[in-house]
Design a protein around this motif. Structure first.
Motif, PDB file in Angstrom:
ATOM      1  N   GLU A 130      -5.420   2.108  -3.160  1.00  0.00           N
ATOM      2  CA  GLU A 130      -4.308   1.706  -4.003  1.00  0.00           C
ATOM      3  C   GLU A 130      -4.607   0.360  -4.668  1.00  0.00           C
ATOM      4  O   GLU A 130      -4.857  -0.634  -3.985  1.00  0.00           O
ATOM      5  CB  GLU A 130      -3.020   1.598  -3.178  1.00  0.00           C
ATOM      6  N   LEU A 131      -4.564   0.342  -5.988  1.00  0.00           N
ATOM      7  CA  LEU A 131      -4.838  -0.870  -6.750  1.00  0.00           C
ATOM      8  C   LEU A 131      -3.913  -2.028  -6.371  1.00  0.00           C
ATOM      9  O   LEU A 131      -4.400  -3.143  -6.121  1.00  0.00           O
ATOM     10  CB  LEU A 131      -4.753  -0.584  -8.255  1.00  0.00           C
ATOM     11  N   PRO A 132      -2.592  -1.824  -6.285  1.00  0.00           N
ATOM     12  CA  PRO A 132      -1.724  -2.957  -5.924  1.00  0.00           C
ATOM     13  C   PRO A 132      -2.077  -3.554  -4.553  1.00  0.00           C
ATOM     14  O   PRO A 132      -2.029  -4.762  -4.366  1.00  0.00           O
ATOM     15  CB  PRO A 132      -0.310  -2.366  -5.916  1.00  0.00           C
ATOM     16  N   ARG A 133      -2.465  -2.698  -3.607  1.00  0.00           N
ATOM     17  CA  ARG A 133      -2.852  -3.179  -2.275  1.00  0.00           C
ATOM     18  C   ARG A 133      -4.140  -3.986  -2.353  1.00  0.00           C
ATOM     19  O   ARG A 133      -4.281  -5.022  -1.702  1.00  0.00           O
ATOM     20  CB  ARG A 133      -3.003  -2.005  -1.303  1.00  0.00           C
ATOM     21  N   PRO A 145       0.511  -1.534 -15.147  1.00  0.00           N
ATOM     22  CA  PRO A 145       1.313  -2.659 -14.661  1.00  0.00           C
ATOM     23  C   PRO A 145       1.271  -2.939 -13.161  1.00  0.00           C
ATOM     24  O   PRO A 145       1.506  -4.070 -12.762  1.00  0.00           O
ATOM     25  CB  PRO A 145       2.731  -2.276 -15.074  1.00  0.00           C
ATOM     26  N   LEU A 146       0.971  -1.974 -12.294  1.00  0.00           N
ATOM     27  CA  LEU A 146       1.173  -2.204 -10.862  1.00  0.00           C
ATOM     28  C   LEU A 146       0.332  -3.343 -10.300  1.00  0.00           C
ATOM     29  O   LEU A 146       0.855  -4.250  -9.664  1.00  0.00           O
ATOM     30  CB  LEU A 146       0.924  -0.910 -10.076  1.00  0.00           C
ATOM     31  N   GLY A 147      -0.967  -3.321 -10.517  1.00  0.00           N
ATOM     32  CA  GLY A 147      -1.816  -4.408 -10.024  1.00  0.00           C
ATOM     33  C   GLY A 147      -1.460  -5.721 -10.681  1.00  0.00           C
ATOM     34  O   GLY A 147      -1.428  -6.775 -10.028  1.00  0.00           O
ATOM     35  N   ALA A 148      -1.184  -5.675 -11.982  1.00  0.00           N
ATOM     36  CA  ALA A 148      -0.835  -6.896 -12.717  1.00  0.00           C
ATOM     37  C   ALA A 148       0.499  -7.470 -12.239  1.00  0.00           C
ATOM     38  O   ALA A 148       0.671  -8.693 -12.207  1.00  0.00           O
ATOM     39  CB  ALA A 148      -0.802  -6.615 -14.218  1.00  0.00           C
ATOM     40  N   CYS A 159     -10.371  -8.674 -12.940  1.00  0.00           N
ATOM     41  CA  CYS A 159     -10.023  -7.804 -14.077  1.00  0.00           C
ATOM     42  C   CYS A 159      -8.991  -6.767 -13.669  1.00  0.00           C
ATOM     43  O   CYS A 159      -8.060  -6.464 -14.430  1.00  0.00           O
ATOM     44  CB  CYS A 159     -11.277  -7.112 -14.620  1.00  0.00           C
ATOM     45  N   MET A 160      -9.128  -6.231 -12.458  1.00  0.00           N
ATOM     46  CA  MET A 160      -8.159  -5.256 -11.961  1.00  0.00           C
ATOM     47  C   MET A 160      -6.785  -5.908 -11.850  1.00  0.00           C
ATOM     48  O   MET A 160      -5.774  -5.306 -12.202  1.00  0.00           O
ATOM     49  CB  MET A 160      -8.611  -4.718 -10.597  1.00  0.00           C
ATOM     50  N   ALA A 161      -6.767  -7.145 -11.369  1.00  0.00           N
ATOM     51  CA  ALA A 161      -5.500  -7.874 -11.211  1.00  0.00           C
ATOM     52  C   ALA A 161      -4.851  -8.172 -12.555  1.00  0.00           C
ATOM     53  O   ALA A 161      -3.629  -8.264 -12.649  1.00  0.00           O
ATOM     54  CB  ALA A 161      -5.732  -9.174 -10.447  1.00  0.00           C
ATOM     55  N   GLY A 204       0.785  -1.232   0.000  1.00  0.00           N
ATOM     56  CA  GLY A 204       0.000   0.000   0.000  1.00  0.00           C
ATOM     57  C   GLY A 204       0.813   1.276   0.000  1.00  0.00           C
ATOM     58  O   GLY A 204       0.260   2.362   0.155  1.00  0.00           O
ATOM     59  N   LEU A 205       2.131   1.159  -0.175  1.00  0.00           N
ATOM     60  CA  LEU A 205       2.962   2.360  -0.200  1.00  0.00           C
ATOM     61  C   LEU A 205       2.868   3.053  -1.552  1.00  0.00           C
ATOM     62  O   LEU A 205       2.624   2.414  -2.573  1.00  0.00           O
ATOM     63  CB  LEU A 205       4.422   1.995   0.089  1.00  0.00           C
TER      64      LEU A 205
END
Length: 181
Positions: A140-143, A59-62, A104-106, A25-26
């Motif tokens: 945050e998408l990656p989180r 790319p971040l979430g993926a 889908c987000m992932a 989440g950073l």
């Protein structure tokens, strides 16, 4: 692409460390401070990791999804990102419709691409994404992707039939999941 024979290259430990920071989440400025590096270096790690993993678009979430799929968050250094084995708390359970959007987000799909993939409208995808962020208490998408993995909501194939989940049961205890390509 049919007949494509490209092979994804393994990510470097530095790239995995940066992706793990996003999964926690950073934000970029916080990551630069935590790792003692510059913003350009962090962005270069992400760009190179996306190229190695053959990820385009967002790319971040993926990349977080890729790390979970390939077991890169295993081990002592990433114990806080491990998949949980206990029952999912009620506040973190997601209905199947939200799991499909999270999938889908992932995969790094845009809102429009996710809407097309799932056969729903773009505003519906936006509303579902908002609900996911609210449930996971993040913006945050990656989180969100990391929490989806940690609590058994991923992996999920976005094209799965509406009534047939292809992930761990989000209403019950987490089960051992089979990673789908």
């Amino acid at each position: 692409m049919a007949g494509d024979t490209r092979i994804a290259l393994p990510l470097t430990p530095g790239q995995v460390r940066v992706i793990a920071s996003y999964a926690r989440g950073l934000r970029t400025t916080q990551i630069t401070q935590a790792l003692g590096t510059g913003e350009r270096s962090v962005r270069d790690h992400i760009a190179r990791a996306a190229k190695r993993a053959q990820i385009s678009g967002r790319p971040l979430g993926a990349l977080v999804h890729h790390c979970y799929q390939h077991g890169l968050f295993d081990g002592q250094e990433y114990a806080d990102l491990a998949v949980r084995t206990r029952e999912t708390p009620p506040q973190l359970r997601l209905p199947h419709s939200l799991c499909r959007v999270l999938g889908c987000m992932a995969e790094g799909l845009s809102l429009t691409a996710a809407a097309n993939e799932l056969g729903i409208t773009r505003p519906t995808v936006m509303q579902y994404r908002k609900r996911i962020y609210e449930r996971f208490r993040t913006r945050e998408l990656p989180r969100a992707v990391a929490m989806g993995w940690q609590w058994g909501h991923l992996p999920i194939r976005p094209t799965a039939g509406a009534g047939t989940p292809v992930h761990a049961n989000s209403a019950g205890p987490a089960r051992k999941m089979v990673v789908t390509p």
